[in-house]
Enzyme design. Structure first.
Site, PDB file in Angstrom:
ATOM      1  N   GLY A 164       2.073   0.942   8.209  1.00 53.35           N
ATOM      2  CA  GLY A 164       0.951   2.152   8.381  1.00 53.35           C
ATOM      3  C   GLY A 164       1.217   2.977   8.581  1.00 53.35           C
ATOM      4  O   GLY A 164       0.797   4.076   8.788  1.00 53.35           O
ATOM      5  N   GLY A 165       2.679   3.501   8.043  1.00 56.79           N
ATOM      6  CA  GLY A 165       3.867   4.983   8.051  1.00 56.79           C
ATOM      7  C   GLY A 165       3.860   5.794   9.656  1.00 56.79           C
ATOM      8  O   GLY A 165       4.175   6.148   9.803  1.00 56.79           O
ATOM      9  N   HIS A 234      -3.095   4.809   4.475  1.00 57.50           N
ATOM     10  CA  HIS A 234      -2.580   3.703   4.542  1.00 57.50           C
ATOM     11  C   HIS A 234      -3.465   2.589   4.181  1.00 57.50           C
ATOM     12  O   HIS A 234      -3.584   1.663   4.417  1.00 57.50           O
ATOM     13  CB  HIS A 234      -2.137   3.379   5.860  1.00 57.50           C
ATOM     14  CG  HIS A 234      -0.476   4.184   5.278  1.00 57.50           C
ATOM     15  ND1 HIS A 234       0.497   4.657   3.969  1.00 57.50           N
ATOM     16  CD2 HIS A 234      -0.186   5.674   6.255  1.00 57.50           C
ATOM     17  CE1 HIS A 234       1.254   5.258   4.565  1.00 57.50           C
ATOM     18  NE2 HIS A 234       0.616   6.538   5.326  1.00 57.50           N
ATOM     19  N   ARG A 296      -0.153 -13.926   2.927  1.00 57.02           N
ATOM     20  CA  ARG A 296      -1.482 -14.464   2.749  1.00 57.02           C
ATOM     21  C   ARG A 296      -2.219 -14.026   1.476  1.00 57.02           C
ATOM     22  O   ARG A 296      -2.138 -13.330   0.532  1.00 57.02           O
ATOM     23  CB  ARG A 296      -2.293 -13.872   4.150  1.00 57.02           C
ATOM     24  CG  ARG A 296      -2.266 -11.280   3.848  1.00 57.02           C
ATOM     25  CD  ARG A 296      -3.205 -11.392   4.741  1.00 57.02           C
ATOM     26  NE  ARG A 296      -3.132  -9.472   4.202  1.00 57.02           N
ATOM     27  CZ  ARG A 296      -2.623  -8.708   4.538  1.00 57.02           C
ATOM     28  NH1 ARG A 296      -1.475  -9.377   6.288  1.00 57.02           N
ATOM     29  NH2 ARG A 296      -2.441  -7.151   3.621  1.00 57.02           N
TER      30      ARG A 296
HETATM   31  C1  MV4 Z   1       7.673   5.017   0.832  1.00 61.19           C
HETATM   32  C2  MV4 Z   1       7.086   5.492  -0.190  1.00 61.19           C
HETATM   33  C3  MV4 Z   1       8.008   6.730  -1.361  1.00 61.19           C
HETATM   34  N1  MV4 Z   1       9.643   6.816  -1.016  1.00 61.19           N
HETATM   35  N2  MV4 Z   1       9.005   4.924   0.467  1.00 61.19           N
HETATM   36  C4  MV4 Z   1       4.355   4.103   3.649  1.00 61.19           C
HETATM   37  C5  MV4 Z   1       3.687   2.652   4.940  1.00 61.19           C
HETATM   38  C6  MV4 Z   1       4.593   2.318   4.066  1.00 61.19           C
HETATM   39  N3  MV4 Z   1       3.780   0.768   3.679  1.00 61.19           N
HETATM   40  C7  MV4 Z   1       5.558   2.508   2.809  1.00 61.19           C
HETATM   41  N4  MV4 Z   1       4.700   3.703   2.855  1.00 61.19           N
HETATM   42  C8  MV4 Z   1       5.957   4.548   1.167  1.00 61.19           C
HETATM   43  N5  MV4 Z   1       7.060   4.525   1.847  1.00 61.19           N
HETATM   44  C9  MV4 Z   1       9.801   5.264  -0.276  1.00 61.19           C
HETATM   45  N6  MV4 Z   1      11.336   5.247  -0.023  1.00 61.19           N
HETATM   46  C10 MV4 Z   1       6.047   6.554   0.430  1.00 61.19           C
HETATM   47  C11 MV4 Z   1       5.191   5.686   0.791  1.00 61.19           C
HETATM   48  C12 MV4 Z   1       4.061   6.281   1.242  1.00 61.19           C
HETATM   49  C13 MV4 Z   1       2.822   4.827   0.998  1.00 61.19           C
HETATM   50  C14 MV4 Z   1       3.258   3.856  -0.082  1.00 61.19           C
HETATM   51  C15 MV4 Z   1       2.660   3.114  -0.106  1.00 61.19           C
HETATM   52  C16 MV4 Z   1       0.602   3.172  -0.346  1.00 61.19           C
HETATM   53  C17 MV4 Z   1       0.859   4.835  -0.372  1.00 61.19           C
HETATM   54  C18 MV4 Z   1       1.866   5.198   0.687  1.00 61.19           C
HETATM   55  C19 MV4 Z   1       1.490   6.577   1.282  1.00 61.19           C
HETATM   56  C20 MV4 Z   1       1.881   7.181   1.576  1.00 61.19           C
HETATM   57  C21 MV4 Z   1       3.321   7.274   1.480  1.00 61.19           C
END
Ligand code: MV4
Length: 646
Positions: A164-165, A234, A296
């Site tokens: 969740g960030g 998220h 799941r």
């Molecule tokens: C990232 C990204 C950009 N580059 N990884 C956010 C939560 C986690 N599950 C992974 N996330 C991200 N990883 C890299 N290398 C940007 C995000 C991201 C994001 C990813 C999926 C759905 C929504 C998002 C919202 C903000 C940032």
């Protein structure tokens, strides 16, 4: 196939599983907490066992009690739904040790995907693309800095235990690396008790595209992709399948990678492989990377069901009962396009605060599939997720499906609590989204226009007033009596927080002029019912002194006593109260401080989320009653502002 299964969950997903069980002639056992004793999933099941309590820890997380309930009722298998015990490998082992079937993957498959760094290493080994980065053991800051330079800026620092960030920091320049690392580690330590991090190349314009997989423990197939890029902090808001702009080549590459991921861990049942996709320059077959695997059935599974015609819960039951995969990869095809919008009880203008309350009225259009765990009259309680329903549509093309979504949202009626319906409607009408231009930053960038509330139309207020007074029911009764000649009636109502004086003047049979503040609305009754300034009437739900009018926005018109209005005027905006029970995370203000309307005054943590409490007006803080870390009840006063006349 099983004769009886137990569903270890509540709400819409428990009801969704029961629907399929009924169709397959499988008997169902529900479990429930005390507060859910009358819930829809309990009513739908053939049998129900009480777990007691209200909080998840006292009820839906009690693995031992759930296994005992399955044994006592003769259930052969347990469906975990999502959340609660669905991804708990110890529970899976306990279920199997009791001689029951867990409808889902093995404990070892769940464990393999539980830790992010280990899962990424495993996936890289299996030939699944992972974001270029450092996932190693050496956590020496100097070493991490060297790795970051090698990856190339911008980089993203992520907590190994994260989700969740949390514990995530974007570092754009080498000079900012050390401070970014320190703050990511501090946050990770606080949230997870584990400050190990990994470093990745930062994907600048990310899309979240996930692939539905299904395995039998050895082999797997994929059921194409879903695009879940429309998220807010998220939390997914609208999902769709297939992903806009997806090419045949990229779909094949992502599907094959997802199948490799599932087969690498001997996956059984329904799972989702999440990828991050670089959307900065269209979709490219080599521009996707593994993020994590959810072991799941997911909330958004229905959009996959509507484009493939597969009932994923049926597949789960069949595979868990020992049948082979119901079909081969080449038998699966995509038909049309599907959207799902998550309808929440939440106060959007107040910062998306979860809302609670009794759903006095709840209705969905026939044109949509509405997956819900509640009925008219049910209560959205503070104990669980405030999702009311998922509104799901399907059409032959994306454009048609989107039009159906807009219409279905407009025809979804909720009275008794605030919802995110108008936010969903604004999103469904958003130009970029309509064009298929989605990325995970869209909602954040466009938030202001998406939550802008237009002034409530006097037409809707007039309709509420007429209904509250009961005049809408007697256009013909008026005919018989020449009462209208000079009949005027004054009614005071409140709309939002605004007090609105209204005046009704009957002009003739079926002809009433409603003055709303200074605006006159002409209500006229004709062959097709009432019209307001020539426009057709909206649906209205009335209970007690409140009329909920379902126009292009839902508007609640409440009859108030004009004397009460004066006595209470301005009173409530002095107090900042906890909207739900929760933990005070942080208070940002002190007595004597000046605040401006909209300022964040405190953070309350409740229902696994952080909620900002905002100032309702400009003013000076008179007193702070909340302490950091305090557990508070709903309605507890946290901060008091100097009253306005003082
Ligand atoms: C990232 C990204 C950009 N580059 N990884 C956010 C939560 C986690 N599950 C992974 N996330 C991200 N990883 C890299 N290398 C940007 C995000 C991201 C994001 C990813 C999926 C759905 C929504 C998002 C919202 C903000 C940032």
């Amino acid at each position: 196939m099983f004769d009886t299964i137990l569903i270890a969950n509540r709400g819409e997903i428990a009801c969704r599983v029961i629907d399929t069980c009924r169709r397959l002639g499988v008997r169902t056992v529900a479990v429930h907490s005390d507060v859910d004793a009358q819930a829809r999933h309990v009513e739908m099941a053939d049998e129900a066992i009480s777990l007691g309590g209200a909080s998840p820890a006292e009820s839906y997380l009690r693995g031992d009690a759930i296994i005992a309930a399955a044994q006592a009722t003769g259930a052969q298998a347990i469906h975990p739904g999502y959340g609660f015990l669905s991804e708990n490998p110890d529970f899976v082992e306990a279920v199997e040790a009791a001689g029951l079937v867990f409808i889902g993957p093995s404990a070892s498959a769940i464990r393999a995907m539980g830790l992010k760094d280990a899962a990424k290493a495993l996936m890289a080994e299996a030939g699944v693309p992972v974001v270029p980065g450092y996932h190693g053991e050496d956590q020496d800051p100097g070493h991490l800095e060297v790795e970051a330079a090698e990856i190339g800026y911008p980089v993203l620092i992520k907590a190994v235990a994260g989700g969740g960030g949390k514990g995530m920091r974007l570092v754009e320049r080498p000079g900012d690396f050390v401070s970014g690392l320190e703050s990511a580690k501090a946050e990770a330590r606080g949230a997870f008790g584990n400050d190990a991090v990994l470093i990745e190349k930062y994907i600048t314009s990310p899309r979240h595209i996930e692939v539905q997989v299904f395995g039998d423990g050895t082999q797997a197939v994929h059921l194409f992709e879903r695009d879940c890029s429309l998220q807010r902090r998220h939390q997914k808001v609208i999902e769709e399948a297939p992903a806009p702009g997806m090419t045949r080549e990229m779909r094949d590459a992502m599907g094959q990678a997802a199948v490799r991921a599932a087969e690498a861990i001997g996956y059984k049942g329904a799972g989702t492989v999440e990828f991050i996709v670089d959307g900065s320059d269209g979709l490219r077959a080599d521009g996707f990377w593994f993020m994590e695997m959810n072991t799941r059935l997911q909330v958004e599974h229905p959009v996959t069901e509507l484009i493939t015609g597969v009932d994923l819960v049926e597949w789960q039951l069949r595979v868990a009962a020992g049948e082979p995969l119901p079909c081969a990869q080449e038998d699966l095809t995509i038909s049309g396009h599907s959207f799902e919008a998550r309808l929440y009880a939440e106060d959007v203008p107040a910062g998306f605060l979860p809302a609670t309350g009794r759903l006095a009225h709840l209705a969905f259009p026939e044109s949509a599939r509405a997956d819900t765990g509640v009925r008219s009259g049910d209560v959205i309680s503070p104990h669980y997720d405030p999702m009311i329903a998922k509104v799901i549509v399907h059409g032959p093309s994306r454009a048609v499906a989107l039009r159906k979504l807009r219409r279905a949202l407009a025809e979804t009626h909720v009275a008794g609590t605030v919802t995110n319906l108008s936010f969903l409607g604004a999103l469904a009408r958003h130009e970029g989204f309509s064009a298929g231009d989605v990325d995970t930053g869209l909602i954040g960038r466009e938030l202001e226009s998406l939550i802008a509330v237009s002034r409530t139309s006097p037409i809707l207020i007039a309709q509420g007033v007429l209904t509250l007074v009961g005049l809408d029911k007697m256009p013909c009764a008026l005919d018989g009596f020449a009462l209208w000649q000079s009949l005027a009636q004054h009614v005071t109502v409140s709309v939002e927080n605004d007090v609105v004086p209204c005046r009704l003047v009957t002009r003739g049979p079926g002809a009433i002029d409603v003055t709303v503040k200074e605006t006159i609305v002409e209500a006229r009754h004709g062959a097709n019912g009432w019209r307001y300034d020539g426009q057709p009437a909206s649906a209205v739900f009335v209970e007690d002194d409140a009329a909920t009018v379902f126009g292009d926005q839902t508007c609640v018109v409440r009859r108030v006593d004009p004397l009460d209005v004066e006595a209470g005027a301005g009173g409530s905006s002095d107090l900042i109260e906890a909207p739900m029970p929760g933990l005070v995370r942080q208070v940002f203000v002190a007595a004597g401080q000046h605040v401006t309307k909209g300022d964040r005054l405190a953070i309350l943590e409740a229902m696994k989320m952080e909620h900002s409490l905002l100032a309702a007006r400009d003013g000076e803080v008179a007193e702070v009653m909340a302490e950091n870390g305090a557990q508070v009840e709903a309605g507890a006063v946290l901060i008091r502002l100097q009253s306005e006349e003082a």
